[in-house]
Every structure is written in structure tokens, then in C-alpha cells.
Design a protein around this motif. Structure first.
Motif, short mmCIF file in Angstrom:
data_model
loop_
_atom_site.label_atom_id
_atom_site.label_comp_id
_atom_site.label_asym_id
_atom_site.label_seq_id
_atom_site.Cartn_x
_atom_site.Cartn_y
_atom_site.Cartn_z
N ALA A 10 0.76 -1.15 0.06
CA ALA A 10 0.04 0.22 0.07
C ALA A 10 0.82 1.11 -0.04
CB ALA A 10 -0.84 0.15 1.05
N PHE A 11 2.04 1.37 0.56
CA PHE A 11 2.93 2.32 0.62
C PHE A 11 4.22 1.98 0.20
CE2 PHE A 11 -0.07 2.70 4.67
CZ PHE A 11 -0.70 3.78 4.01
N PRO A 70 1.07 6.11 -2.25
CA PRO A 70 0.41 4.66 -2.61
C PRO A 70 0.63 4.80 -4.15
CG PRO A 70 -1.34 5.65 -1.00
CD PRO A 70 0.10 6.74 -1.33
N GLU A 117 -7.04 0.48 -5.00
CA GLU A 117 -6.76 0.34 -3.78
C GLU A 117 -6.39 1.82 -3.11
OE1 GLU A 117 -3.36 -2.24 -3.20
OE2 GLU A 117 -4.92 -3.96 -3.50
N PRO A 118 -5.74 1.90 -1.99
CA PRO A 118 -5.79 3.40 -1.55
C PRO A 118 -5.69 4.53 -2.53
CG PRO A 118 -3.91 1.75 -0.69
CD PRO A 118 -4.95 0.96 -1.69
#
Length: 176
Positions: A10-11, A70, A117-118
């Protein structure tokens, strides 16, 4: 990037992003980012507001988690950048080619997941709830927005939250 830690996916760092999508796509996003600098400063984060980024405050000069932003944020650049007169024909061609290759690769490897996603809300809850940092992020951003915390301290606090989240074995709140 094959880490089982969802927070790392995610990061991602720049090198993790490049290993996932390839050098050419990473170069294209760096080129966009280079042209985005001046434009983003003048609009004060329109893209961040548009996608409802939970790390956004108009008091930040730039993304407070830039080193871990992200994937969606790496691809999300407004039309002002692509219409920028300083982009040469060669740059436009280079940006277009990786975009086609990325689309093909996403269809093969990732599906549309990378774009949903994020940052998103899932069942009305922040995607950050999955990692157990939703309240902490909101608190820091709120304090920066109200002037109770400096932008520099807010940036440091948000980056540290993301680093800690990435370091947990599975990246989830249950492992705290």
C-alpha cells in the motif's frame, strides 16, 4: 515486490514501485512528477482533494508521505500537467508508451486493483483502518490544518506512522 505485508504494498518506496512496474514506467512517473512540481504548488493539491486523500492538508507544501505514496497517487496527475507546454514531443511519446505498457501489464498482472486500492473507503471506513492508523492520521492532519501542529512536525509524524506500519510483520493493527 512479493512482500506478504499489505502495508508495504500500500505504501511502496520508489525502488519497490520500480521493481513492481519496471524501470520505464517508474521513469515516466518521475518525469510527470518533475513537471508537476510548479503546477502542483500553484493549485495547492487539487488532485489530493479530488481523490480525498486522508493525508492531505492545505498547510502541507507537498505530500507528507511522498517517499511512501500509494501507487494510485504515483499515476494520478491532472490534465494541467499533461497539457503543460514545457513537455516536449519526445516526453509526450515517452509518457504515452509506458502508459500503454502499464495498461497491458495491469490487465495481465494486477487487474484494476491498483486503481481502486488506497486511497478509498471500504464499507464507509477509511482504507487506513485496515492498518490501524486511521485515527492517528486524522488526528495529525486535523492538528496541522488547525495550526496546532507545524506542517514539518505533521509531515514527520505521518511519515513515521507509515514507516512503523510497514515494519509490522503483517502491517495490520492486529499485530500491534
Amino acid at each position: 515486490m512479493t512482500s506478504p505485508n499489505p502495508a508495504e504494498r500500500a505504501f511502496p518506496t520508489d525502488s519497490e514501485f520500480e521493481s513492481l512496474f519496471g524501470a520505464q514506467i517508474a521513469a515516466a512517473t518521475r518525469m510527470l512528477a518533475g513537471h508537476a512540481g510548479g503546477i502542483c504548488q500553484s493549485c495547492r493539491g487539487e488532485c489530493c482533494r479530488r481523490i480525498e486523500c486522508e493525508f492531505y492538508s492545505d498547510r502541507f507544501d507537498c505530500c507528507p508521505i511522498h517517499g511512501y505514496r500509494p501507487v494510485k497517487c504515483r499515476f494520478y496527475y491532472c490534465e494541467k500537467i499533461l497539457e503543460n507546454e514545457t513537455l516536449s514531443d519526445e516526453a509526450r511519446w515517452l509518457l504515452n508508451r509506458p502508459a500503454r505498457e502499464l495498461s497491458d501489464r495491469l490487465r495481465e498482472d494486477q487487474g484494476l486493483r491498483v486503481f481502486i486500492e488506497p486511497p478509498v473507503r471500504i464499507g464507509g471506513r477509511s482504507w487506513l483502518a485496515r492498518f490501524g492508523i486511521e485515527d492517528e492520521v486524522a488526528g495529525i492532519v486535523r492538528a496541522v490544518s488547525k495550526g496546532a501542529l507545524s506542517a514539518e512536525a505533521g509531515t514527520a509524524g505521518l511519515a513515521e506512522l507509515v514507516r512503523q506500519c510497514r515494519e509490522r510483520p503483517s502491517g495490520s493493527v492486529d499485530d500491534r
